[in-house]
Design an enzyme around this catalytic site. Structure first.
Site, PDB file in Angstrom:
ATOM      1  N   GLU A  30       0.843  -1.201   0.000  1.00 26.97           N
ATOM      2  CA  GLU A  30       0.000   0.000   0.000  1.00 26.97           C
ATOM      3  C   GLU A  30       0.880   1.254   0.000  1.00 26.97           C
ATOM      4  O   GLU A  30       1.982   1.249   0.561  1.00 26.97           O
ATOM      5  CB  GLU A  30      -0.891  -0.009   1.256  1.00 26.97           C
ATOM      6  N   ASN A  75      -6.772   1.484   2.615  1.00 26.39           N
ATOM      7  CA  ASN A  75      -7.518   2.730   2.799  1.00 26.39           C
ATOM      8  C   ASN A  75      -7.066   3.802   1.803  1.00 26.39           C
ATOM      9  O   ASN A  75      -7.853   4.655   1.397  1.00 26.39           O
ATOM     10  CB  ASN A  75      -7.316   3.248   4.228  1.00 26.39           C
ATOM     11  N   ASN A 175     -12.059  -1.102  -1.272  1.00 22.27           N
ATOM     12  CA  ASN A 175     -11.395  -1.654  -0.088  1.00 22.27           C
ATOM     13  C   ASN A 175     -12.231  -1.372   1.159  1.00 22.27           C
ATOM     14  O   ASN A 175     -12.655  -0.222   1.369  1.00 22.27           O
ATOM     15  CB  ASN A 175     -10.018  -0.996   0.096  1.00 22.27           C
ATOM     16  N   GLU A 176     -12.474  -2.373   1.968  1.00 24.33           N
ATOM     17  CA  GLU A 176     -13.116  -2.223   3.291  1.00 24.33           C
ATOM     18  C   GLU A 176     -14.244  -1.191   3.262  1.00 24.33           C
ATOM     19  O   GLU A 176     -14.297  -0.281   4.097  1.00 24.33           O
ATOM     20  CB  GLU A 176     -12.072  -1.849   4.353  1.00 24.33           C
ATOM     21  N   TYR A 247      -6.901  -8.964  11.388  1.00 21.18           N
ATOM     22  CA  TYR A 247      -5.635  -8.662  12.064  1.00 21.18           C
ATOM     23  C   TYR A 247      -5.747  -9.213  13.477  1.00 21.18           C
ATOM     24  O   TYR A 247      -6.703  -8.905  14.190  1.00 21.18           O
ATOM     25  CB  TYR A 247      -5.375  -7.153  12.097  1.00 21.18           C
ATOM     26  N   GLU A 295      -6.201  -9.227   3.390  1.00 23.63           N
ATOM     27  CA  GLU A 295      -5.391  -8.554   4.417  1.00 23.63           C
ATOM     28  C   GLU A 295      -5.401  -9.460   5.635  1.00 23.63           C
ATOM     29  O   GLU A 295      -6.472  -9.693   6.229  1.00 23.63           O
ATOM     30  CB  GLU A 295      -5.939  -7.169   4.780  1.00 23.63           C
ATOM     31  N   GLN A 351       1.466  -6.223   5.721  1.00 23.90           N
ATOM     32  CA  GLN A 351       1.901  -5.908   4.384  1.00 23.90           C
ATOM     33  C   GLN A 351       3.308  -6.483   4.203  1.00 23.90           C
ATOM     34  O   GLN A 351       3.740  -7.274   5.047  1.00 23.90           O
ATOM     35  CB  GLN A 351       1.850  -4.409   4.199  1.00 23.90           C
TER      36      GLN A 351
HETATM   37  O1  AHR Z   1      -3.099  -2.651   6.161  1.00 22.41           O
HETATM   38  C1  AHR Z   1      -3.369  -1.436   6.816  1.00 22.41           C
HETATM   39  C2  AHR Z   1      -4.818  -0.995   6.667  1.00 22.41           C
HETATM   40  O2  AHR Z   1      -5.647  -1.902   7.334  1.00 22.41           O
HETATM   41  C3  AHR Z   1      -5.358  -0.976   5.257  1.00 22.41           C
HETATM   42  O3  AHR Z   1      -5.097   0.224   4.610  1.00 22.41           O
HETATM   43  C4  AHR Z   1      -6.836  -1.122   5.467  1.00 22.41           C
HETATM   44  O4  AHR Z   1      -7.469  -1.751   4.395  1.00 22.41           O
HETATM   45  C5  AHR Z   1      -6.941  -1.896   6.771  1.00 22.41           C
HETATM   46  O5  AHR Z   1      -7.835  -1.292   7.641  1.00 22.41           O
END
Ligand code: AHR
Length: 504
Positions: A30, A75, A175-176, A247, A295, A351
């Site tokens: 990103e 994001n 995205n999201e 995450y 992700e 990432q």
């Molecule tokens: O990977 C960091 C951020 O986490 C990304 O930009 C977003 O998609 C997620 O909330």
């Protein structure tokens, strides 16, 4: 329950899940912090080539086994105009990045990324802006990237030095979009309508592409599964993958709870298995929509202590120094993807460099963090048919730091794949004591050429530093095969990758 610290991993050819899609070993790059600038692309570094590409980073990302790469966000993409990042570099605009409070110089864009991906040997996965961008913007992006010359944007690509279409197959529709933090966030039905329009135009221009539609950005969302159900019911026939994110956050008071993460990932995938089946059944469809787990990672540090000034370029954001326990959890993510290989058909580690990443750079070199090694081992060996393991071992109960969530966590996490006569078994000892592990090969044949590699440390918080870069690193592990079974002692808090040839 077994007495003592023993575990048995039962494997059978008859318990085949599916062939593992190599796309599950993807990464994510990103425009965030020092990922692109000072990470992938760093013209000021002695390690960079004439194009500004960091050769040491490129080799390290290759070594991680990265098969695909998602770009440019995250994001970031939801307020990004792809046109800013193409054409003569001197004419590209500097823009404020809404998502991360930085300045985007646009000296690295789509052409540079696709060239980097090509050198990496990875499949690109491009995301279009469906936050503040329109369906037409998305279609013109597709035209720039994939259409033969003869049109405004494909001719522009040729003028920028790339006459041949890139033929990018994987396209994320935003995205999201379920997240209120996302630029242009809307309710599920409205996002579905945006995604339908954009996807229709894009597939109209290039029917060979596969589209990935936004699912939930985490199990903690108030709209978890409900958002996904709406999107899938609206778009089932139009899309190829549902994007999901997760995450894992280290639990300060209970490492046992954190080490049970694989159980929670399996549970989440069970939720999605049920949902995919539900929508498919309601639609009387024979089509499959895959999960793009695009992700995933451990993420403990929301803000780096000193990110630098607002609107800086390449701010030090989300610079996380992972420890051994994080590596054990990353291994569990991948083991869970292998066990669910029939539904998880793409995934991206979020990432790759400097930003919640296994690779950290400074101008003159790079550092591999503990998460790097288990990921690289599984990505290299995790090919072929996934076999569903039945693990017999003790389990223990752990609660999170708030005493709210409980997990019953088996001592051993395991996954296995068979490619031809090559067997690979991945093991995580979640406990602080050695575990005696047996793998009976009933029905698989006889094993020889057996060997094992471990990533182990007695201290779960051990990490690699610039001074001690090999503190957590792969080492050999003694393993034996008596023909009918593989045996080893898995040290405390160890990850191991066991390889064998099975015949007969
Ligand atoms: O990977 C960091 C951020 O986490 C990304 O930009 C977003 O998609 C997620 O909330």
């Amino acid at each position: 329950m077994l007495a003592g610290m023993n575990a048995t991993v039962h494997l059978s050819r008859h318990h085949a899940v599916a062939t593992v899609d190599p796309l599950v070993f993807g990464g994510f790059a990103e425009h965030l912090g020092r990922h692109i600038y000072e990470g992938i692309y760093d013209p000021g570094s002695p390690k960079a080539d004439a194009a500004g590409i960091r050769l040491d980073v490129l080799e390290a990302v290759k070594g991680l086994g990265t098969t695909s790469c998602r770009y440019p966000g995250g994001n970031f993409v939801s307020n990004y105009d792809w046109r800013d990042g193409v054409g003569p570099v001197a004419q590209r605009p500097r823009r404020p990045d809404y998502a991360w409070g930085a300045t985007e110089p646009n000296t690295f864009g789509t052409d540079e990324f696709l060239s980097w991906c090509n050198r990496l040997g990875a499949t690109p996965m491009l995301a279009v802006n469906l936050g503040t961008g329109t369906a037409r913007d998305a279609a013109e992006y597709l035209e720039y990237v994939n259409l033969p010359t003869g049109f405004t944007w494909s001719d522009r690509r040729a003028r920028n030095g790339h006459p041949e279409p890139y033929g990018v197959k994987l396209w994320c529709l935003g995205n999201e979009m379920d997240g209120p933090w996302q630029a242009g966030h809307v309710k599920a039905a409205e996002y579905a309508s945006r995604a339908r329009q954009a996807g229709k135009l894009m597939k109209g221009l290039d029917p060979s592409i596969k589209t990935i539609v936004c699912g939930s950005s985490g199990t903690g969302m108030g709209t978890y599964l409900e958002w996904d159900r709406t999107i899938l019911e609206e778009l089932w026939d139009d899309v190829d993958y549902l994007s999901i994110h997760r995450y894992a956050m280290r639990c300060k008071s209970s490492q046992g709870w954190f080490l049970g993460e694989g159980v929670r990932i399996d549970r989440m995938l069970d939720d999605y298995r049920g949902l995919l089946g539900y929508v498919r059944g309601r639609k009387h469809s024979s089509k499959q929509v895959g999960l793009s787990f695009d992700e995933w990672n451990v993420w403990n540090t929301c803000f780096s202590p000193d990110p630098g000034p607002k609107w800086g370029v390449a701010k030090h954001q989300l610079e996380e120094y992972y420890t051994h326990v994080d590596g054990l959890v990353c291994a569990q993510f991948l083991c869970s993807f292998l066990r669910n290989a029939d539904i998880v058909t793409a995934a991206c580690l979020a990432q790759l460099v400097n930003v919640i990443a296994p690779i950290m750079t400074r101008k003159d070199g790079l550092l591999l963090l503990p998460t790097y090694h288990p990921i690289a081992l599984i990505a290299r060996l995790g090919r072929g048919v996934s076999l569903r393991p039945t693990v017999v071992c003790n389990a223990s109960k752990h609660v999170d730091e708030n005493g709210k969530q409980e997990v019953s966590s088996p001592d051993l996490d395991a996954a296995a794949v068979l490619e031809g006569n090559r067997l690979a078994v991945f093991l995580v000892n979640r406990t602080g004591a050695p575990l005696s592990v047996e793998v009976p090969l009933s029905g698989l044949g006889r094993a020889d050429e057996v060997r094992a590699t471990q990533v182990q440390h007695d201290d779960l918080m051990a990490t690699n530093t610039w001074e001690k870069p090999q503190e957590v690193a792969p080492r050999g592990l003694v393993v034996t095969a008596d023909g009918a079974r593989i045996s080893l002692t898995l040290p405390a808090y160890a990850f191991a990758a066991v390889e064998a040839r099975v015949t007969g």
